[in-house]
Design a protein around this motif. Structure first.
Motif, short mmCIF file in Angstrom:
data_model
loop_
_atom_site.label_atom_id
_atom_site.label_comp_id
_atom_site.label_asym_id
_atom_site.label_seq_id
_atom_site.Cartn_x
_atom_site.Cartn_y
_atom_site.Cartn_z
N ASN A 190 -7.98 -14.50 -28.62
CA ASN A 190 -6.54 -14.22 -28.74
C ASN A 190 -6.06 -13.14 -27.79
N ARG A 191 -6.65 -13.12 -26.58
CA ARG A 191 -6.20 -12.16 -25.58
C ARG A 191 -5.36 -12.86 -24.52
N ASN A 192 -4.39 -12.12 -23.98
CA ASN A 192 -3.56 -12.60 -22.88
C ASN A 192 -3.68 -11.63 -21.71
N TRP A 193 -3.73 -12.16 -20.51
CA TRP A 193 -3.83 -11.32 -19.31
C TRP A 193 -2.82 -11.81 -18.26
N SER A 194 -2.32 -10.89 -17.46
CA SER A 194 -1.76 -11.31 -16.18
C SER A 194 -2.97 -11.65 -15.30
N PRO A 195 -2.85 -12.58 -14.38
CA PRO A 195 -4.01 -12.95 -13.56
C PRO A 195 -4.67 -11.76 -12.88
N ILE A 196 -3.87 -10.83 -12.38
CA ILE A 196 -4.48 -9.71 -11.66
C ILE A 196 -5.29 -8.83 -12.60
N ASN A 197 -4.81 -8.61 -13.82
CA ASN A 197 -5.57 -7.80 -14.78
C ASN A 197 -6.85 -8.51 -15.21
N GLU A 230 -10.64 -7.05 -14.56
CA GLU A 230 -11.56 -6.85 -15.68
C GLU A 230 -12.87 -7.59 -15.48
N LEU A 231 -12.81 -8.81 -14.94
CA LEU A 231 -14.01 -9.64 -14.82
C LEU A 231 -14.79 -9.42 -13.54
N SER A 232 -14.11 -9.06 -12.46
CA SER A 232 -14.78 -8.96 -11.16
C SER A 232 -15.31 -7.56 -10.86
N GLY A 233 -14.71 -6.55 -11.51
CA GLY A 233 -15.09 -5.18 -11.19
C GLY A 233 -14.31 -4.61 -10.02
N LEU A 234 -13.46 -5.44 -9.38
CA LEU A 234 -12.61 -4.95 -8.29
C LEU A 234 -11.46 -4.14 -8.85
N ASN A 235 -10.92 -3.21 -8.03
CA ASN A 235 -9.75 -2.48 -8.48
C ASN A 235 -8.48 -3.19 -7.99
N LYS A 258 -5.59 -7.10 -4.35
CA LYS A 258 -4.43 -7.41 -3.50
C LYS A 258 -4.87 -7.63 -2.05
N GLU A 259 -5.82 -6.82 -1.59
CA GLU A 259 -6.32 -6.97 -0.22
C GLU A 259 -7.05 -8.30 -0.06
N GLU A 260 -7.90 -8.65 -1.04
CA GLU A 260 -8.64 -9.90 -0.98
C GLU A 260 -7.67 -11.08 -1.00
N ALA A 261 -6.65 -11.03 -1.83
CA ALA A 261 -5.68 -12.12 -1.92
C ALA A 261 -4.89 -12.28 -0.64
N SER A 262 -4.61 -11.16 0.04
CA SER A 262 -3.80 -11.23 1.26
C SER A 262 -4.52 -11.93 2.40
N LYS A 272 -37.82 -0.53 -32.01
CA LYS A 272 -38.40 0.46 -31.12
C LYS A 272 -37.36 1.03 -30.16
N ALA A 273 -36.33 0.25 -29.88
CA ALA A 273 -35.35 0.69 -28.90
C ALA A 273 -33.95 0.23 -29.30
N LEU A 274 -32.97 1.09 -29.08
CA LEU A 274 -31.56 0.73 -29.10
C LEU A 274 -30.99 1.17 -27.75
N TYR A 275 -30.09 0.40 -27.21
CA TYR A 275 -29.62 0.64 -25.85
C TYR A 275 -28.11 0.87 -25.83
N VAL A 276 -27.64 1.38 -24.69
CA VAL A 276 -26.21 1.43 -24.43
C VAL A 276 -26.01 0.88 -23.03
N SER A 277 -24.95 0.09 -22.87
CA SER A 277 -24.64 -0.50 -21.57
C SER A 277 -23.56 0.34 -20.89
N LEU A 278 -23.84 0.75 -19.64
CA LEU A 278 -22.94 1.68 -18.97
C LEU A 278 -21.98 1.01 -17.99
N ASN A 279 -22.39 -0.09 -17.36
CA ASN A 279 -21.56 -0.66 -16.30
C ASN A 279 -21.35 -2.17 -16.39
N ASP A 280 -22.11 -2.87 -17.21
CA ASP A 280 -21.96 -4.32 -17.33
C ASP A 280 -20.51 -4.66 -17.66
N TYR A 281 -19.91 -5.61 -16.90
CA TYR A 281 -18.47 -5.81 -17.04
C TYR A 281 -18.07 -6.40 -18.39
N ILE A 282 -19.01 -7.05 -19.09
CA ILE A 282 -18.72 -7.58 -20.42
C ILE A 282 -19.03 -6.53 -21.49
#
Length: 337
Positions: free
Chosen positions: A64-71, A75-80, A85-89, A153-163
């Motif tokens: 139930n999430r909505n996004w503008s395409p750029i957002n 979120e998914l690519s990791g690009l800012n 905008k540069e890639e699209a141009s 034995k272990a519990l983890y935390v994810s620091l950078n994975d985009y999901i």
């Protein structure tokens, strides 16, 4: 600032970042599996993520999430923003053709590749100034997971994975101790408002949590909804839900000589799904723990342990308050009065 992107560019990213995308000619929309919520056990069976060019909108009918395409792309690519905008141009719109691209199962690690073990003191010392690591360790201590009798034995935390970024990662192992699945949990109910509290490994069969810690000399196995609750009971396992998947049922066949007791959250009166599942289990001859009335207001075993400052709950508590067959069905009726 205009955030609209050319639809051809958005289409190309939709095919790149979403799962098994395809074009729906009848509605002029694009449909795919949502990589954000991964659509639970319906992955590859249903596709609930849509890109609607006419509305310049991407939406998921599962989370139930909505996004503008750029957002969505950010979120998914990791690009800012500026990188998108540069890639699209510079995008060559003549090279992209709408087609059904065969979906290739991603090469996934047993855990997100950026995960760190929160029980490893060397890593804790290294990330001592990392806010996310501090929050994860506070969560572990607040929920007494570092003291739980049946902790992994272990519990983890994810620091950078985009999901799974900034989430607690709970590994699910097979009986040999090999990680075969994982579940991630938001570290605060105030954070990740647009994401589910629990998320899981992409494109993988749901496994039973705690198999590697089963003591086959004990007579009972206690089946919980969530892995955190199962850490506080000897021979506690969890199925990350209220019913088993086909794969989980196959895993549990190894322990067919054990007496199984199902321990669901204390929501019999409040949750229709729980009521249906309890009745279904009892009708199929399973043994089910039914919460004594004096624990009204306690949601689950972890909450009980926090309240009474315990690191474990004795198996006798569950054995003495478990029922099966007609006796159990009658007890449910009595509880619901």
């Amino acid at each position: 600032m205009n955030q609209t992107l050319p639809s051809e560019y958005v289409m190309s990213k939709f095919y790149e970042l979403a799962g098994y995308a395809k074009y729906k000619k009848s509605s002029s929309t694009y449909q795919a599996g949502c990589p954000t919520c991964r659509e639970g056990k319906s992955w590859r069976k249903k596709a609930r993520l849509f890109y609607i060019p006419d509305k310049d909108l991407i939406c998921c009918h599962n989370c139930n999430r909505n996004w503008s395409p750029i957002n969505w792309i950010i979120e998914l690519s990791g690009l800012n923003y500026h990188q998108v905008k540069e890639e699209a141009s510079h995008y060559d719109f003549t090279t992209f053709e709408v087609q059904d691209i065969p979906y290739e199962r991603p090469k996934s690690e047993s855990l997100p590749s950026d995960s760190i073990n929160l029980f490893d003191q060397q890593q804790v010392d290294y990330f001592v100034n990392n806010k996310v690591v501090r929050e994860a360790r506070i969560l572990i201590k607040d929920r007494r997971l570092d003291l739980a009798i049946n902790k992994p034995k272990a519990l983890y935390v994810s620091l950078n994975d985009y999901i799974h970024k900034n989430r607690l990662v709970i590994p699910f192992c097979d009986y040999k101790g090999k990680v075969v699945w994982y579940q991630t949990r938001s570290m605060s109910d105030k954070n990740d408002k647009n994401l589910p509290k629990y998320m899981s490994k992409l494109n993988s069969d749901r496994s039973v949590f705690g198999l590697e810690r089963i003591n086959e000399q004990l007579d009972y196995i206690f089946i919980f909804e969530g892995p955190i609750d199962s850490m506080f009971v000897k021979n506690g396992v969890a199925i990350a839900g209220i019913s088993m998947s086909d794969y989980q049922e196959e895993q549990m066949k190894r322990y067919r000589l054990h007496q199984k007791i199902w321990v669901l959250d204390n929501q019999l009166k409040d949750n229709e799904d729980v009521r249906k599942q309890v009745n279904k289990l009892l009708e199929h001859g399973e043994r089910v723990f039914l919460w004594p009335d004096k624990f009204k207001g306690i949601k689950d075993i972890n909450e009980l342990c926090i309240k009474v400052c315990k690191n474990s709950i004795k198996p006798e508590f569950f054995i003495e308050n478990s029922y099966e067959g007609s006796e159990g069905l009658a007890k449910v009726v009595d509880i619901l009065r």
